[in-house]
Scaffold this motif. Structure first.
Motif, PDB file in Angstrom:
ATOM      1  N   LYS A  32       0.824  -1.437   0.110  1.00 23.21           N
ATOM      2  CA  LYS A  32      -0.018   0.354   0.246  1.00 23.21           C
ATOM      3  C   LYS A  32       1.181   1.533  -0.110  1.00 23.21           C
ATOM      4  CE  LYS A  32      -3.596   2.467   2.563  1.00 23.21           C
ATOM      5  NZ  LYS A  32      -4.739   2.368   2.915  1.00 23.21           N
ATOM      6  N   GLN A  38      -4.444  -1.096  -3.525  1.00 20.50           N
ATOM      7  CA  GLN A  38      -5.638  -1.329  -2.244  1.00 20.50           C
ATOM      8  C   GLN A  38      -5.598  -1.872  -1.681  1.00 20.50           C
ATOM      9  OE1 GLN A  38      -7.046   2.134  -1.543  1.00 20.50           O
ATOM     10  NE2 GLN A  38      -5.621   2.531  -2.221  1.00 20.50           N
ATOM     11  N   ARG A  39      -6.148  -2.746  -0.325  1.00 20.04           N
ATOM     12  CA  ARG A  39      -6.228  -3.808   0.698  1.00 20.04           C
ATOM     13  C   ARG A  39      -7.930  -4.216   0.226  1.00 20.04           C
ATOM     14  NH1 ARG A  39      -4.128  -5.298   6.233  1.00 20.04           N
ATOM     15  NH2 ARG A  39      -5.654  -6.962   6.654  1.00 20.04           N
ATOM     16  N   TYR A  40      -8.066  -5.478  -0.469  1.00 21.57           N
ATOM     17  CA  TYR A  40      -9.726  -6.356  -0.807  1.00 21.57           C
ATOM     18  C   TYR A  40      -9.345  -7.649  -0.098  1.00 21.57           C
ATOM     19  CZ  TYR A  40     -13.768  -6.554  -2.678  1.00 21.57           C
ATOM     20  OH  TYR A  40     -15.292  -6.266  -2.333  1.00 21.57           O
ATOM     21  N   MET A  52      -3.996  -7.413  -2.519  1.00 19.50           N
ATOM     22  CA  MET A  52      -3.513  -5.714  -3.008  1.00 19.50           C
ATOM     23  C   MET A  52      -3.674  -5.558  -4.497  1.00 19.50           C
ATOM     24  SD  MET A  52      -3.122  -5.186  -0.067  1.00 19.50           S
ATOM     25  CE  MET A  52      -2.105  -3.622   0.331  1.00 19.50           C
TER      26      MET A  52
END
Length: 140
Positions: A32, A38-40, A52
């Motif tokens: 990040k 973006q973290r999912y 990511m």
């Protein structure tokens, strides 16, 4: 250069590369901070993988085995676990039929949002073909 394929299915894009990592939170934070991914992390998958993402392409982070030796050639301690290509639903069906026509060993998995088939290349690298089975808005 255009992608021109004579097989009965087409690959859309590289979907993800999966890694075993020592510390999932540290790795997620690094990707990040350094790359802006973006973290999912869908609840249906539990504590891993952590995806990511940069748009629809990214990394899948998995916990490394704590009891493996870090530098052993056959270790799954810290390494690439697999890579995945994304295909359309129609091309997923065609690819599966193609694998069957070749007599290729493969494994089907239902990942709630995605369906995937896994096989190995001649060197033992795991290759995944994956297709989204929910609307784009329900995952991305």
């Amino acid at each position: 250069m255009a992608y021109n394929n004579t097989l009965p299915f087409q690959i859309d894009r590289l979907d993800h590369v999966a890694f075993y990592v020592r510390d999932m939170e540290a790795s997620a934070n690094w990707y990040k901070t350094v790359l802006g991914l973006q973290r999912y992390q869908p609840a249906e998958w539990g504590s891993f993988p952590i995806f990511m993402l940069a748009g629809k392409t990214g990394l899948a982070l998995f916990p490394a085995s704590a009891d493996a030796k870090p530098f052993e050639a056959s270790s799954r301690y810290v390494c690439m676990e697999h890579f995945a290509f994304h295909v359309s639903n129609e091309d997923f069906r065609k690819a599966r039929a193609h694998y069957e026509s070749l007599g290729l060993d493969f494994e089907f998995r239902d990942h709630h949002y995605f369906h995937s088939i896994y096989t190995e290349d001649p060197d033992g690298h795991t290759v995944e073909l994956t297709t989204l089975v929910v609307s784009v808005e329900d995952f991305y």
